[in-house]
Scaffold this motif. Structure first.
Motif, PDB file in Angstrom:
ATOM      1  N   GLY A   1       0.793  -1.234   0.000  1.00  0.00           N
ATOM      2  CA  GLY A   1       0.000   0.000   0.000  1.00  0.00           C
ATOM      3  C   GLY A   1       0.817   1.271   0.000  1.00  0.00           C
ATOM      4  O   GLY A   1       0.329   2.322   0.439  1.00  0.00           O
ATOM      5  N   LEU A   2       2.047   1.221  -0.504  1.00  0.00           N
ATOM      6  CA  LEU A   2       2.868   2.429  -0.533  1.00  0.00           C
ATOM      7  C   LEU A   2       2.358   3.416  -1.578  1.00  0.00           C
ATOM      8  O   LEU A   2       1.731   3.021  -2.557  1.00  0.00           O
ATOM      9  CB  LEU A   2       4.326   2.076  -0.858  1.00  0.00           C
ATOM     10  N   ARG A   3       2.629   4.695  -1.346  1.00  0.00           N
ATOM     11  CA  ARG A   3       2.448   5.684  -2.397  1.00  0.00           C
ATOM     12  C   ARG A   3       3.536   5.456  -3.442  1.00  0.00           C
ATOM     13  O   ARG A   3       4.653   5.057  -3.102  1.00  0.00           O
ATOM     14  CB  ARG A   3       2.553   7.105  -1.835  1.00  0.00           C
ATOM     15  N   VAL A   4       3.241   5.746  -4.702  1.00  0.00           N
ATOM     16  CA  VAL A   4       4.224   5.459  -5.748  1.00  0.00           C
ATOM     17  C   VAL A   4       5.506   6.267  -5.533  1.00  0.00           C
ATOM     18  O   VAL A   4       6.613   5.773  -5.765  1.00  0.00           O
ATOM     19  CB  VAL A   4       3.627   5.716  -7.155  1.00  0.00           C
TER      20      VAL A   4
ATOM     21  N   ARG B   1      18.358   2.671 -15.145  1.00  0.00           N
ATOM     22  CA  ARG B   1      19.592   3.089 -15.829  1.00  0.00           C
ATOM     23  C   ARG B   1      20.321   4.152 -15.012  1.00  0.00           C
ATOM     24  O   ARG B   1      19.698   4.948 -14.295  1.00  0.00           O
ATOM     25  CB  ARG B   1      19.291   3.655 -17.217  1.00  0.00           C
ATOM     26  N   ALA B   2      21.634   4.131 -15.095  1.00  0.00           N
ATOM     27  CA  ALA B   2      22.514   5.188 -14.565  1.00  0.00           C
ATOM     28  C   ALA B   2      22.299   5.497 -13.088  1.00  0.00           C
ATOM     29  O   ALA B   2      22.578   6.592 -12.642  1.00  0.00           O
ATOM     30  CB  ALA B   2      22.328   6.472 -15.383  1.00  0.00           C
ATOM     31  N   GLY B   3      21.786   4.517 -12.334  1.00  0.00           N
ATOM     32  CA  GLY B   3      21.629   4.737 -10.908  1.00  0.00           C
ATOM     33  C   GLY B   3      20.560   5.729 -10.521  1.00  0.00           C
ATOM     34  O   GLY B   3      20.494   6.155  -9.366  1.00  0.00           O
ATOM     35  N   ARG B   4      19.709   6.125 -11.469  1.00  0.00           N
ATOM     36  CA  ARG B   4      18.637   7.073 -11.160  1.00  0.00           C
ATOM     37  C   ARG B   4      17.378   6.317 -10.762  1.00  0.00           C
ATOM     38  O   ARG B   4      17.030   5.305 -11.377  1.00  0.00           O
ATOM     39  CB  ARG B   4      18.341   7.969 -12.361  1.00  0.00           C
ATOM     40  N   PRO B   5      16.639   6.808  -9.745  1.00  0.00           N
ATOM     41  CA  PRO B   5      15.376   6.149  -9.398  1.00  0.00           C
ATOM     42  C   PRO B   5      14.348   6.338 -10.505  1.00  0.00           C
ATOM     43  O   PRO B   5      14.384   7.319 -11.248  1.00  0.00           O
ATOM     44  CB  PRO B   5      14.943   6.873  -8.118  1.00  0.00           C
ATOM     45  N   ILE B   6      13.444   5.395 -10.617  1.00  0.00           N
ATOM     46  CA  ILE B   6      12.369   5.518 -11.605  1.00  0.00           C
ATOM     47  C   ILE B   6      11.477   6.689 -11.212  1.00  0.00           C
ATOM     48  O   ILE B   6      11.120   6.861 -10.047  1.00  0.00           O
ATOM     49  CB  ILE B   6      11.541   4.224 -11.683  1.00  0.00           C
ATOM     50  N   ASN B   7      11.089   7.480 -12.194  1.00  0.00           N
ATOM     51  CA  ASN B   7      10.186   8.599 -11.942  1.00  0.00           C
ATOM     52  C   ASN B   7       8.757   8.081 -11.749  1.00  0.00           C
ATOM     53  O   ASN B   7       8.299   7.233 -12.513  1.00  0.00           O
ATOM     54  CB  ASN B   7      10.231   9.571 -13.129  1.00  0.00           C
ATOM     55  N   PRO B   8       8.022   8.568 -10.733  1.00  0.00           N
ATOM     56  CA  PRO B   8       6.647   8.110 -10.518  1.00  0.00           C
ATOM     57  C   PRO B   8       5.759   8.277 -11.746  1.00  0.00           C
ATOM     58  O   PRO B   8       4.871   7.442 -11.993  1.00  0.00           O
ATOM     59  CB  PRO B   8       6.166   8.994  -9.363  1.00  0.00           C
TER      60      PRO B   8
ATOM     61  N   SER C   1       3.489   5.388 -13.699  1.00  0.00           N
ATOM     62  CA  SER C   1       2.071   5.538 -14.047  1.00  0.00           C
ATOM     63  C   SER C   1       1.838   5.273 -15.531  1.00  0.00           C
ATOM     64  O   SER C   1       0.856   4.618 -15.914  1.00  0.00           O
ATOM     65  CB  SER C   1       1.595   6.955 -13.684  1.00  0.00           C
ATOM     66  N   GLN C   2       2.731   5.765 -16.379  1.00  0.00           N
ATOM     67  CA  GLN C   2       2.588   5.547 -17.820  1.00  0.00           C
ATOM     68  C   GLN C   2       2.671   4.062 -18.171  1.00  0.00           C
ATOM     69  O   GLN C   2       1.894   3.556 -18.983  1.00  0.00           O
ATOM     70  CB  GLN C   2       3.664   6.331 -18.567  1.00  0.00           C
ATOM     71  N   VAL C   3       3.604   3.362 -17.550  1.00  0.00           N
ATOM     72  CA  VAL C   3       3.738   1.924 -17.798  1.00  0.00           C
ATOM     73  C   VAL C   3       2.487   1.189 -17.318  1.00  0.00           C
ATOM     74  O   VAL C   3       1.970   0.300 -18.000  1.00  0.00           O
ATOM     75  CB  VAL C   3       4.991   1.372 -17.093  1.00  0.00           C
ATOM     76  N   PHE C   4       1.992   1.562 -16.144  1.00  0.00           N
ATOM     77  CA  PHE C   4       0.784   0.935 -15.607  1.00  0.00           C
ATOM     78  C   PHE C   4      -0.388   1.099 -16.573  1.00  0.00           C
ATOM     79  O   PHE C   4      -1.097   0.132 -16.896  1.00  0.00           O
ATOM     80  CB  PHE C   4       0.445   1.552 -14.247  1.00  0.00           C
ATOM     81  N   HIS C   5      -0.602   2.326 -17.063  1.00  0.00           N
ATOM     82  CA  HIS C   5      -1.740   2.586 -17.961  1.00  0.00           C
ATOM     83  C   HIS C   5      -1.561   1.898 -19.307  1.00  0.00           C
ATOM     84  O   HIS C   5      -2.547   1.572 -19.976  1.00  0.00           O
ATOM     85  CB  HIS C   5      -1.932   4.092 -18.141  1.00  0.00           C
ATOM     86  N   ALA C   6      -0.321   1.659 -19.698  1.00  0.00           N
ATOM     87  CA  ALA C   6      -0.089   0.916 -20.936  1.00  0.00           C
ATOM     88  C   ALA C   6      -0.428  -0.563 -20.765  1.00  0.00           C
ATOM     89  O   ALA C   6      -0.822  -1.236 -21.733  1.00  0.00           O
ATOM     90  CB  ALA C   6       1.362   1.086 -21.377  1.00  0.00           C
ATOM     91  N   LEU C   7      -0.289  -1.087 -19.549  1.00  0.00           N
ATOM     92  CA  LEU C   7      -0.562  -2.498 -19.286  1.00  0.00           C
ATOM     93  C   LEU C   7      -2.045  -2.782 -19.050  1.00  0.00           C
ATOM     94  O   LEU C   7      -2.523  -3.887 -19.352  1.00  0.00           O
ATOM     95  CB  LEU C   7       0.233  -2.966 -18.070  1.00  0.00           C
ATOM     96  N   VAL C   8      -2.772  -1.813 -18.510  1.00  0.00           N
ATOM     97  CA  VAL C   8      -4.165  -2.046 -18.107  1.00  0.00           C
ATOM     98  C   VAL C   8      -5.044  -2.601 -19.230  1.00  0.00           C
ATOM     99  O   VAL C   8      -5.782  -3.574 -19.011  1.00  0.00           O
ATOM    100  CB  VAL C   8      -4.776  -0.760 -17.518  1.00  0.00           C
ATOM    101  N   PRO C   9      -5.013  -2.051 -20.462  1.00  0.00           N
ATOM    102  CA  PRO C   9      -5.879  -2.614 -21.514  1.00  0.00           C
ATOM    103  C   PRO C   9      -5.587  -4.086 -21.797  1.00  0.00           C
ATOM    104  O   PRO C   9      -6.491  -4.838 -22.194  1.00  0.00           O
ATOM    105  CB  PRO C   9      -5.558  -1.745 -22.736  1.00  0.00           C
ATOM    106  N   ARG C  10      -4.370  -4.516 -21.596  1.00  0.00           N
ATOM    107  CA  ARG C  10      -3.994  -5.905 -21.870  1.00  0.00           C
ATOM    108  C   ARG C  10      -4.453  -6.851 -20.760  1.00  0.00           C
ATOM    109  O   ARG C  10      -4.426  -8.076 -20.929  1.00  0.00           O
ATOM    110  CB  ARG C  10      -2.481  -6.000 -22.050  1.00  0.00           C
ATOM    111  N   LEU C  11      -4.903  -6.306 -19.628  1.00  0.00           N
ATOM    112  CA  LEU C  11      -5.381  -7.142 -18.534  1.00  0.00           C
ATOM    113  C   LEU C  11      -6.809  -7.632 -18.765  1.00  0.00           C
ATOM    114  O   LEU C  11      -7.247  -8.594 -18.125  1.00  0.00           O
ATOM    115  CB  LEU C  11      -5.326  -6.363 -17.212  1.00  0.00           C
ATOM    116  N   GLU C  12      -7.548  -6.942 -19.648  1.00  0.00           N
ATOM    117  CA  GLU C  12      -8.938  -7.291 -19.970  1.00  0.00           C
ATOM    118  C   GLU C  12      -9.772  -7.392 -18.686  1.00  0.00           C
ATOM    119  O   GLU C  12     -10.470  -8.380 -18.435  1.00  0.00           O
ATOM    120  CB  GLU C  12      -8.990  -8.592 -20.764  1.00  0.00           C
ATOM    121  N   LEU C  13      -9.697  -6.353 -17.883  1.00  0.00           N
ATOM    122  CA  LEU C  13     -10.416  -6.323 -16.614  1.00  0.00           C
ATOM    123  C   LEU C  13     -11.899  -6.034 -16.835  1.00  0.00           C
ATOM    124  O   LEU C  13     -12.266  -5.276 -17.738  1.00  0.00           O
ATOM    125  CB  LEU C  13      -9.824  -5.246 -15.702  1.00  0.00           C
TER     126      LEU C  13
END
Length: 327
Positions: free
Chosen positions: A153-156, A222-229, A233-245
């Motif tokens: 339940g963490l915030r992103v 990459r390059a030791g930088r943390p992933i940007n929130p 979110s963009q990756v999550f929304h790209a995956l959602v249609p493929r889940l067929e929820l």
């Protein structure tokens, strides 16, 4: 600490107000920006005394800031309300010049709650993500990241700021540092999430072999930088249609923050199943979520069919026992 300079007649009072709120553990970053708008408005209108800050002037300021959504308008208004109440309490003002009421919120978003099956599908799909643009271990990284968001339940933003040293496998704790309210907290995790974190931490340490790794971000491509929130979110929304929820009527399309809602609802549902009184656990849940009070946690406890069923069973058991005692 902000370096913003407030220059209007309210400037010193605004700075004291912000310092007071932050001493209570509030970030007040967004509120500071709102008060900066008020500060500029007072300067532009040549307001030279507190007596000139009238209800009419405050209304004109509110109308000068276009806010199409009631929630956005009410947040700006609420920030002013707290400032003026602070000044009244300290006898800087006799009465608050804010007289206009909040706008009525006509729409309340109903979040999509991921059950265990939907969460498994999301994690399985995340694991198949391919590296691109110089990224490394993209699939396994997003698998671990989504597992933490759903399972704890963490915030992103909190998840993206985690460092390798923040994973305490021995005590089965995550250290969440300097979060929304300037407070750090410990979040316990069970064996399933622990296994995911152990594997991912080991993977990150292998990538960083030969270099100090403790302070490095836990989730990095990459390059030791943390992933940007925002990227998460963009990756999550790209995956959602493929889940067929199957999205129930009246429920909004899934958002990344719904994983946090799902964690809270899942916890409440498990307590009902186990015969535990949820009211005795809400404070613990509120602490895990990083809320300053239990009322904030109540927002996340969305009603689902399974939750209603479990609550109904609890009530029926209570009613039956009561009837036996009275008969």
């Amino acid at each position: 600490m902000s370096t913003r300079v407030f220059q209007s007649v309210l400037g010193p009072d605004i700075e004291q107000f912000l310092a007071y709120k932050r001493s209570l553990g509030r970030r007040y970053d967004v509120e500071e920006k709102s008060l900066a708008l008020l500060d500029i408005y007072l300067l532009n209108n040549n307001i030279g005394s507190l007596a000139e800050i009238t209800p009419t002037l405050v209304d004109e300021f509110l109308l000068s800031r276009p806010r199409s959504q009631p929630r956005s308008y009410n947040h700006l208004r609420c920030t002013l309300e707290r400032l003026f109440s602070y000044l009244v309490d300290r006898e800087k003002l006799s009465t608050t010049p804010l007289q206009s009421p909040p706008r009525r919120v006509r729409y309340q978003r109903t979040p999509f709650i991921f059950d265990a099956d939907a969460a498994r599908r999301l994690l399985s799909l995340a694991r198949t993500l391919q590296d691109k643009g110089g990224s490394r271990d993209r699939g396994s990284t997003y698998f671990a990241l989504f597992a933490v968001l759903y399972g704890l339940g963490l915030r992103v933003g909190e998840a993206c700021r985690l460092r390798i040293d923040d994973v305490d496998l021995e005590r089965q704790l995550l250290i969440i540092r300097e979060t929304k309210f300037y407070k750090s907290r410990l979040v316990p995790f069970g064996p399933k999430v622990g296994a995911v974190l152990a594997q991912h931490r080991h993977q990150r340490q292998v990538v960083l072999a030969g270099a100090p790794s403790g302070g490095e971000p836990l989730f990095s491509l990459r390059a030791g930088r943390p992933i940007n929130p925002c990227t998460v979110s963009q990756v999550f929304h790209a995956l959602v249609p493929r889940l067929e929820l199957e999205i129930p009527p009246g429920v909004s399309p899934p958002r990344l923050h719904d994983l946090r809602h799902s964690f809270a609802v899942g916890a409440l549902t498990r307590w009902y199943r186990q015969g535990v009184d949820p009211m005795t656990k809400l404070l613990a849940l509120s602490t895990i979520l990083g809320h300053v009070d239990v009322n904030s946690t109540a927002v996340y406890l969305t009603t689902t069919p399974e939750l209603l069923e479990q609550a109904n069973r609890r009530f029926q058991a209570f009613a039956t026992a009561t009837q036996e005692v009275l008969s």
